[in-house]
Design a protein around this motif. Structure first.
Motif, PDB file in Angstrom:
ATOM      1  N   PHE A 185       1.004  -1.348   0.081  1.00  0.00           N
ATOM      2  CA  PHE A 185       0.156   0.118  -0.175  1.00  0.00           C
ATOM      3  C   PHE A 185       0.964   1.411   0.127  1.00  0.00           C
ATOM      4  CE2 PHE A 185       1.163  -1.036   4.308  1.00  0.00           C
ATOM      5  CZ  PHE A 185       0.855   0.296   5.149  1.00  0.00           C
ATOM      6  N   HIS A 186       0.146   2.312  -0.491  1.00  0.00           N
ATOM      7  CA  HIS A 186       1.191   3.695  -0.597  1.00  0.00           C
ATOM      8  C   HIS A 186       0.164   4.543  -0.274  1.00  0.00           C
ATOM      9  CE1 HIS A 186       4.249   6.427  -1.354  1.00  0.00           C
ATOM     10  NE2 HIS A 186       5.028   5.455  -1.563  1.00  0.00           N
ATOM     11  N   ASN A 187       0.753   5.678   0.668  1.00  0.00           N
ATOM     12  CA  ASN A 187      -0.036   6.925   0.755  1.00  0.00           C
ATOM     13  C   ASN A 187      -0.135   7.888  -0.342  1.00  0.00           C
ATOM     14  OD1 ASN A 187       1.744   9.383   1.261  1.00  0.00           O
ATOM     15  ND2 ASN A 187       2.776   7.497   1.802  1.00  0.00           N
ATOM     16  N   ARG A 188      -1.368   8.677  -0.793  1.00  0.00           N
ATOM     17  CA  ARG A 188      -1.414   9.322  -1.874  1.00  0.00           C
ATOM     18  C   ARG A 188      -2.012  10.629  -1.774  1.00  0.00           C
ATOM     19  NH1 ARG A 188      -1.663   7.916  -7.584  1.00  0.00           N
ATOM     20  NH2 ARG A 188      -0.360   6.441  -7.049  1.00  0.00           N
ATOM     21  N   PRO A 189      -1.076  11.730  -1.638  1.00  0.00           N
ATOM     22  CA  PRO A 189      -1.432  12.881  -1.421  1.00  0.00           C
ATOM     23  C   PRO A 189      -2.263  13.664  -2.187  1.00  0.00           C
ATOM     24  CG  PRO A 189       0.918  12.936  -2.036  1.00  0.00           C
ATOM     25  CD  PRO A 189       0.479  11.575  -1.938  1.00  0.00           C
ATOM     26  N   GLU A 190      -2.314  13.203  -3.646  1.00  0.00           N
ATOM     27  CA  GLU A 190      -3.100  13.660  -4.575  1.00  0.00           C
ATOM     28  C   GLU A 190      -4.797  13.221  -4.386  1.00  0.00           C
ATOM     29  OE1 GLU A 190       0.629  12.639  -6.401  1.00  0.00           O
ATOM     30  OE2 GLU A 190      -0.447  11.788  -5.298  1.00  0.00           O
ATOM     31  N   LEU A 191      -4.891  12.205  -3.564  1.00  0.00           N
ATOM     32  CA  LEU A 191      -6.229  11.606  -3.461  1.00  0.00           C
ATOM     33  C   LEU A 191      -6.696  12.105  -2.022  1.00  0.00           C
ATOM     34  CD1 LEU A 191      -8.105   9.404  -4.684  1.00  0.00           C
ATOM     35  CD2 LEU A 191      -6.848   7.935  -3.486  1.00  0.00           C
ATOM     36  N   GLU A 192      -8.192  12.574  -1.936  1.00  0.00           N
ATOM     37  CA  GLU A 192      -8.650  13.164  -0.846  1.00  0.00           C
ATOM     38  C   GLU A 192      -8.451  12.111   0.505  1.00  0.00           C
ATOM     39  OE1 GLU A 192     -13.218  14.259   0.839  1.00  0.00           O
ATOM     40  OE2 GLU A 192     -12.711  14.391  -1.507  1.00  0.00           O
ATOM     41  N   ALA A 193      -8.376  12.342   1.623  1.00  0.00           N
ATOM     42  CA  ALA A 193      -8.146  11.487   2.716  1.00  0.00           C
ATOM     43  C   ALA A 193      -9.523  10.679   2.820  1.00  0.00           C
ATOM     44  CB  ALA A 193      -7.865  12.263   4.017  1.00  0.00           C
ATOM     45  N   GLY A 194      -9.651   9.650   3.116  1.00  0.00           N
ATOM     46  CA  GLY A 194     -10.821   8.833   3.178  1.00  0.00           C
ATOM     47  C   GLY A 194     -11.155   7.967   1.908  1.00  0.00           C
ATOM     48  N   LYS A 195     -10.329   8.308   1.077  1.00  0.00           N
ATOM     49  CA  LYS A 195     -10.723   7.609  -0.490  1.00  0.00           C
ATOM     50  C   LYS A 195      -9.627   6.419  -0.800  1.00  0.00           C
ATOM     51  CE  LYS A 195     -13.569  11.116  -2.611  1.00  0.00           C
ATOM     52  NZ  LYS A 195     -13.906  11.905  -3.806  1.00  0.00           N
ATOM     53  N   SER A 366      -0.689 -10.357  -6.826  1.00  0.00           N
ATOM     54  CA  SER A 366      -0.448  -9.056  -5.668  1.00  0.00           C
ATOM     55  C   SER A 366      -1.368  -8.019  -6.219  1.00  0.00           C
ATOM     56  CB  SER A 366       1.012  -8.844  -5.844  1.00  0.00           C
ATOM     57  OG  SER A 366       1.988 -10.020  -5.503  1.00  0.00           O
ATOM     58  N   ILE A 367      -1.452  -7.138  -5.296  1.00  0.00           N
ATOM     59  CA  ILE A 367      -2.005  -5.711  -5.605  1.00  0.00           C
ATOM     60  C   ILE A 367      -1.439  -4.669  -4.713  1.00  0.00           C
ATOM     61  CG2 ILE A 367      -4.200  -6.586  -6.369  1.00  0.00           C
ATOM     62  CD1 ILE A 367      -5.313  -5.911  -3.469  1.00  0.00           C
ATOM     63  N   GLN A 368      -1.272  -3.385  -5.181  1.00  0.00           N
ATOM     64  CA  GLN A 368      -0.996  -2.313  -4.134  1.00  0.00           C
ATOM     65  C   GLN A 368      -2.314  -1.666  -4.119  1.00  0.00           C
ATOM     66  OE1 GLN A 368       1.489   1.157  -5.864  1.00  0.00           O
ATOM     67  NE2 GLN A 368       2.767   0.698  -4.212  1.00  0.00           N
ATOM     68  N   ILE A 369      -2.486  -1.210  -2.782  1.00  0.00           N
ATOM     69  CA  ILE A 369      -3.737  -0.151  -2.389  1.00  0.00           C
ATOM     70  C   ILE A 369      -3.301   0.908  -2.289  1.00  0.00           C
ATOM     71  CG2 ILE A 369      -5.573   0.155  -0.749  1.00  0.00           C
ATOM     72  CD1 ILE A 369      -5.659  -2.801   0.047  1.00  0.00           C
ATOM     73  N   LEU A 370      -3.712   2.085  -2.965  1.00  0.00           N
ATOM     74  CA  LEU A 370      -3.427   3.736  -2.692  1.00  0.00           C
ATOM     75  C   LEU A 370      -4.337   4.177  -1.738  1.00  0.00           C
ATOM     76  CD1 LEU A 370      -2.430   3.949  -6.400  1.00  0.00           C
ATOM     77  CD2 LEU A 370      -0.977   3.464  -4.513  1.00  0.00           C
ATOM     78  N   VAL A 371      -4.043   5.009  -0.669  1.00  0.00           N
ATOM     79  CA  VAL A 371      -4.680   5.461   0.084  1.00  0.00           C
ATOM     80  C   VAL A 371      -4.419   6.944   0.341  1.00  0.00           C
ATOM     81  CG1 VAL A 371      -5.142   5.327   2.668  1.00  0.00           C
ATOM     82  CG2 VAL A 371      -4.346   3.244   1.591  1.00  0.00           C
ATOM     83  N   GLY A 372      -5.776   7.417   0.272  1.00  0.00           N
ATOM     84  CA  GLY A 372      -5.808   9.173   0.216  1.00  0.00           C
ATOM     85  C   GLY A 372      -5.009   9.568   1.388  1.00  0.00           C
ATOM     86  N   ALA A 373      -4.334  10.643   1.253  1.00  0.00           N
ATOM     87  CA  ALA A 373      -3.637  11.462   2.223  1.00  0.00           C
ATOM     88  C   ALA A 373      -3.574  12.677   2.161  1.00  0.00           C
ATOM     89  CB  ALA A 373      -2.041  10.980   2.355  1.00  0.00           C
ATOM     90  N   ARG A 374      -4.443  13.193   1.555  1.00  0.00           N
ATOM     91  CA  ARG A 374      -4.474  14.689   1.359  1.00  0.00           C
ATOM     92  C   ARG A 374      -4.790  15.582   2.696  1.00  0.00           C
ATOM     93  NH1 ARG A 374      -8.539  16.676  -3.005  1.00  0.00           N
ATOM     94  NH2 ARG A 374      -7.002  15.677  -4.197  1.00  0.00           N
TER      95      ARG A 374
END
Length: 410
Positions: A185-195, A366-374
């Motif tokens: 998984f990886h934090n994604r600051p371009e994506l709104e938190a909670g998404k 495998s998969i990678q989940i991207l987690v909103g961190a804006r």
């Protein structure tokens, strides 16, 4: 009563908590119970960043936390990596959950109370978030283990940001042995938190490095006919190399070829004996990767020979593209919507960055989940000296990992 499938609303989405015996509330409770502890760990790691394989303090903190949960961590895996396994209540498959631990060689400029205390080093990619989130998932999964089957293998990896791969080092020490599937998984600051976001197919690109030395014959700048000019030759080769992308590649299988460094000669009035350039090639499929390398070697050799020069080519393959397993993406999308009540974004990535979790993805589904961190009011990007992600993504990541593990090991 036997378990039933999820009901769909009129808009086609899953009704939250509509699974029989839905695990969502329990997972939420287990993670929220340790959320403050996860944030505390994240801030401590953030204040004491370590780069590459030098994640000694971070690894020790991780191992201590795993022991406190009741696990028996194995340290020194891939030099400074940490592994631990959660044995579930019945036999079944082995699922890897992986987080990276290393920071970047960047001087932090955030001014946060828990900013880096180490000059020239900073968690500017959010691996401190990842480490603490996986510890949170470990807490929850240890409690849920009697309900599950198989094994959860927790992997805390050093050296994701370096040329020498921490994933490769841990795999060489047995981190992938006997595993059936893996999730990163990886934090994604371009994506709104909670998404949340999932990618189909290639989530990242392969990353290969090259160094080419064009060898000629030195001479006086006033008498170029008596020399073989490697600088002119290198310029010609570099120009021709760009035709790999524009004229040889299927546009649907595009690639990126970048020359990042060139050097030749010592002074203005001498044609040198050689000229060197180096760079990277990035591809999103094995087919395009093979095509780029084959064309690269051919053009360097033949274009140099056409100018009475020799090309010495060093082409080193790095990590492959990270390929998301389609069936796992489908299962993740359903499970994560059931957990969070909103559909994850499922898309095809256009990313040409590299990620060494791909060394796991080439060995197993495998998969990678991207987690909103804006963070509200900010427009952050990773690898920036003022990176300030939203800490809510820590619990979101832990919940997502726990729900996916339960889905795959039920």
């Amino acid at each position: 009563m036997p378990a039933r499938g999820p009901a769909l609303r009129a808009d086609g989405r899953i009704q939250m908590n509509d699974f029989a015996n839905d695990p969502g509330p329990e997972i939420e409770t287990l993670v929220r119970r340790v959320e403050a502890r996860m944030i505390e760990i994240r801030r401590d790691i953030h204040a004491h960043p370590e780069t590459g394989f030098d994640t000694v303090r971070t690894a020790a903190k991780v191992a201590d936390e795993l022991r406190a949960i009741g696990l028996e961590p194995r340290t020194g895996v891939g030099r400074t990596g940490v592994m631990a396994e959660i044995e579930c209540g019945a036999p079944g498959p082995c699922l890897i959950l992986r987080a990276d631990m290393d920071a970047l060689p960047i001087q932090e400029m955030t001014g946060l109370p828990f900013a880096s205390t180490v000059p020239g080093k900073m968690h500017a990619c959010g691996h401190d978030l990842h480490t603490s989130a996986l510890l949170g998932a470990a807490h929850a999964l240890k409690a849920l283990a009697p309900q599950l089957r198989g094994t959860v293998r927790l992997i805390f990896q050093p050296a994701e940001e370096t040329l020498e791969s921490g994933a490769a080092a841990m795999i060489a020490d047995g981190a992938a042995e006997g595993a059936d599937m893996s999730i990163a998984f990886h934090n994604r600051p371009e994506l709104e938190a909670g998404k949340l976001m999932l990618n189909r197919g290639a989530g990242t690109a392969s990353s290969d490095e090259f160094k080419v030395t064009i060898r000629g014959k030195s001479g006086h700048a006033a008498r170029p006919h008596a020399a073989n000019d490697p600088i002119i030759g290198a310029a010609h080769v570099i120009t021709q190399l760009q035709t790999i992308i524009s004229r040889e590649m299927d546009p649907a299988l595009s690639a990126v070829l970048t020359i990042g460094h060139i050097v030749g000669g010592e002074t203005q009035n001498i044609i040198p004996d050689d000229c060197m350039f180096e760079g990277t090639a990035r591809c999103r499929s094995a087919e395009s990767r093979d095509r780029v390398e084959e064309s690269f070697r051919r053009i360097c050799t033949n274009a140099a020979a056409a100018m009475n020069l020799e090309a010495e080519v060093e082409y080193v393959r790095g990590v492959p593209a990270l390929i998301n397993d389609d069936a796992m993406v489908d299962r993740a999308a359903i499970a994560l919507e059931a957990q969070f009540g909103i559909s994850p974004i499922v898309t095809e990535a256009k990313n040409f960055g590299a990620e060494d979790f791909s060394l796991f993805s080439e060995r197993m589904p495998s998969i990678q989940i991207l987690v909103g961190a804006r963070t509200p009011g900010r427009h952050d990007r990773v690898h920036n000296s003022d990176y300030q992600p939203n800490e809510s993504c820590i619990a979101d990541s832990a919940i997502a990992l726990t729900r996916m593990a339960r889905e795959l090991l039920s």
